[in-house]
Design a protein around this motif. Sequence first.
Motif, PDB file in Angstrom:
ATOM      1  N   ALA A 162       5.632  18.500   0.491  1.00 41.10           N
ATOM      2  CA  ALA A 162       4.676  19.486   1.007  1.00 41.10           C
ATOM      3  C   ALA A 162       3.349  18.816   1.365  1.00 41.10           C
ATOM      4  O   ALA A 162       2.727  19.131   2.386  1.00 41.10           O
ATOM      5  N   LEU A 163       2.919  17.871   0.542  1.00 47.94           N
ATOM      6  CA  LEU A 163       1.642  17.190   0.758  1.00 47.94           C
ATOM      7  C   LEU A 163       1.675  16.316   2.005  1.00 47.94           C
ATOM      8  O   LEU A 163       0.712  16.292   2.788  1.00 47.94           O
ATOM      9  N   THR A 164       2.777  15.578   2.209  1.00 49.71           N
ATOM     10  CA  THR A 164       2.846  14.646   3.336  1.00 49.71           C
ATOM     11  C   THR A 164       3.042  15.341   4.674  1.00 49.71           C
ATOM     12  O   THR A 164       3.039  14.679   5.717  1.00 49.71           O
ATOM     13  N   GLN A 165       3.208  16.658   4.666  1.00 51.17           N
ATOM     14  CA  GLN A 165       3.184  17.407   5.910  1.00 51.17           C
ATOM     15  C   GLN A 165       1.757  17.575   6.426  1.00 51.17           C
ATOM     16  O   GLN A 165       1.546  17.913   7.595  1.00 51.17           O
ATOM     17  N   GLU A 166       0.775  17.314   5.550  1.00 52.44           N
ATOM     18  CA  GLU A 166      -0.626  17.471   5.905  1.00 52.44           C
ATOM     19  C   GLU A 166      -1.434  16.185   5.746  1.00 52.44           C
ATOM     20  O   GLU A 166      -2.563  16.100   6.235  1.00 52.44           O
ATOM     21  N   MET A 167      -0.890  15.178   5.059  1.00 53.78           N
ATOM     22  CA  MET A 167      -1.635  13.970   4.717  1.00 53.78           C
ATOM     23  C   MET A 167      -0.748  12.750   4.943  1.00 53.78           C
ATOM     24  O   MET A 167       0.461  12.814   4.711  1.00 53.78           O
ATOM     25  N   PRO A 168      -1.317  11.598   5.379  1.00 53.72           N
ATOM     26  CA  PRO A 168      -0.530  10.373   5.528  1.00 53.72           C
ATOM     27  C   PRO A 168       0.184  10.002   4.225  1.00 53.72           C
ATOM     28  O   PRO A 168      -0.357  10.181   3.130  1.00 53.72           O
ATOM     29  N   VAL A 169       1.412   9.476   4.361  1.00 49.63           N
ATOM     30  CA  VAL A 169       2.262   9.208   3.198  1.00 49.63           C
ATOM     31  C   VAL A 169       1.575   8.299   2.178  1.00 49.63           C
ATOM     32  O   VAL A 169       1.530   8.598   0.981  1.00 49.63           O
ATOM     33  N   PHE A 170       1.016   7.179   2.643  1.00 47.33           N
ATOM     34  CA  PHE A 170       0.494   6.194   1.694  1.00 47.33           C
ATOM     35  C   PHE A 170      -0.840   6.631   1.077  1.00 47.33           C
ATOM     36  O   PHE A 170      -1.161   6.223  -0.040  1.00 47.33           O
ATOM     37  N   GLN A 171      -1.575   7.480   1.764  1.00 51.20           N
ATOM     38  CA  GLN A 171      -2.764   8.050   1.129  1.00 51.20           C
ATOM     39  C   GLN A 171      -2.352   8.989  -0.001  1.00 51.20           C
ATOM     40  O   GLN A 171      -2.972   9.013  -1.069  1.00 51.20           O
ATOM     41  N   ALA A 172      -1.283   9.756   0.241  1.00 50.71           N
ATOM     42  CA  ALA A 172      -0.757  10.634  -0.808  1.00 50.71           C
ATOM     43  C   ALA A 172      -0.271   9.809  -1.997  1.00 50.71           C
ATOM     44  O   ALA A 172      -0.504  10.169  -3.160  1.00 50.71           O
ATOM     45  N   ILE A 173       0.418   8.695  -1.720  1.00 52.64           N
ATOM     46  CA  ILE A 173       0.891   7.816  -2.789  1.00 52.64           C
ATOM     47  C   ILE A 173      -0.290   7.272  -3.590  1.00 52.64           C
ATOM     48  O   ILE A 173      -0.261   7.216  -4.826  1.00 52.64           O
ATOM     49  N   PHE A 174      -1.346   6.882  -2.889  1.00 51.60           N
ATOM     50  CA  PHE A 174      -2.532   6.303  -3.530  1.00 51.60           C
ATOM     51  C   PHE A 174      -3.224   7.319  -4.442  1.00 51.60           C
ATOM     52  O   PHE A 174      -3.514   7.030  -5.616  1.00 51.60           O
ATOM     53  N   LEU A 175      -3.475   8.517  -3.919  1.00 52.02           N
ATOM     54  CA  LEU A 175      -4.173   9.531  -4.714  1.00 52.02           C
ATOM     55  C   LEU A 175      -3.339   9.975  -5.909  1.00 52.02           C
ATOM     56  O   LEU A 175      -3.847  10.110  -7.027  1.00 52.02           O
ATOM     57  N   ARG A 176      -2.067  10.210  -5.674  1.00 45.64           N
ATOM     58  CA  ARG A 176      -1.183  10.589  -6.777  1.00 45.64           C
ATOM     59  C   ARG A 176      -1.126   9.484  -7.821  1.00 45.64           C
ATOM     60  O   ARG A 176      -1.149   9.734  -9.029  1.00 45.64           O
ATOM     61  N   GLY A 177      -1.071   8.248  -7.363  1.00 40.82           N
ATOM     62  CA  GLY A 177      -0.962   7.118  -8.272  1.00 40.82           C
ATOM     63  C   GLY A 177      -2.172   6.939  -9.159  1.00 40.82           C
ATOM     64  O   GLY A 177      -2.048   6.566 -10.338  1.00 40.82           O
TER      65      GLY A 177
END
Length: 294
Positions: free
Chosen positions: A27-42
């Motif tokens: 759901a998140l990567t439909q609105e945000m770049p994949v690796f930015q999502a990985i970074f923030l989640r991480g």
Amino acid sequence: MSDNTRGALFMAGSMAAFTLNDTAMKALTQEMPVFQAIFLRGILATLGLLMLGYLMKSLRWNLPRRDRIVILIRSLAELGATATFLTALVHMPLANLSAILQALPLAVTLAAAVFLKETIGWRRMAAIIVGFIGVLIIIRPGPDGFEIWSILGLISVAFVVVRDLSTRFLSREVPSVNVAIWAAISVTTMGGLVTATQGWSPVTGHQATLVVTAAFFLLFGYMFAVMVMRVGDISFIAPFRYTALLWAIALGWIVFGNFPDGLTLIGASLVVASGIFTLWRERLKKTRQLPARV
């Protein structure tokens, strides 16, 4: 509770946590770049693991050289699995990608037999093969089945096999939370480096909520993933990875509106049946080994 039973519970918990994390990330990567999502989640997951390790008094940084090498290999495999899986997840339905990942029990079990010399009974092997047939029914491979995103899913399977088997070589003195922390750090670092080259996207309140949700479930997924590979026989525990498929089908329908067709449900039934049969065989075996009461 036997080691195998505990391992089965850890595996089921790990699959539930990871699939809930995957749902939030899709759901998140439909609105945000994949690796930015990985970074923030991480970042959040790493901080949570550090806090958990501190509260458990389990943080150890001076590990033996052998364990440091194993953790490095495991962390690199975690990094590869995360990158390939989430990239594929952006372009594929959750249940479809999860179905491809269900090849893992067969791959891990066979790898364990080759490299760890674990004994696999014919009944366990038959149950795993039946589960794998169920997966094939779900993904229905054909001329159009193995597009680039499906191939990325299969590559992530290979990375997870390396990750799980390397965990078996860790000393028992190494706290599980330490292993999970290094995995989280490696994936977060990768996300940060790629994001630095791609640019930053502003984060909305809704996106922040999804990041926190994903990090929460990822934290527990990391912990269970380490714990499950340190107890019991891989050949017994591996089929319980199939429970991720049930979560993926349910969440894909509820969250994304992708309701599985009849063949998918038949395949899922075979997957569940193989796991239940394996658990029943283990309990029967344990019962026969118990001494008779006087």
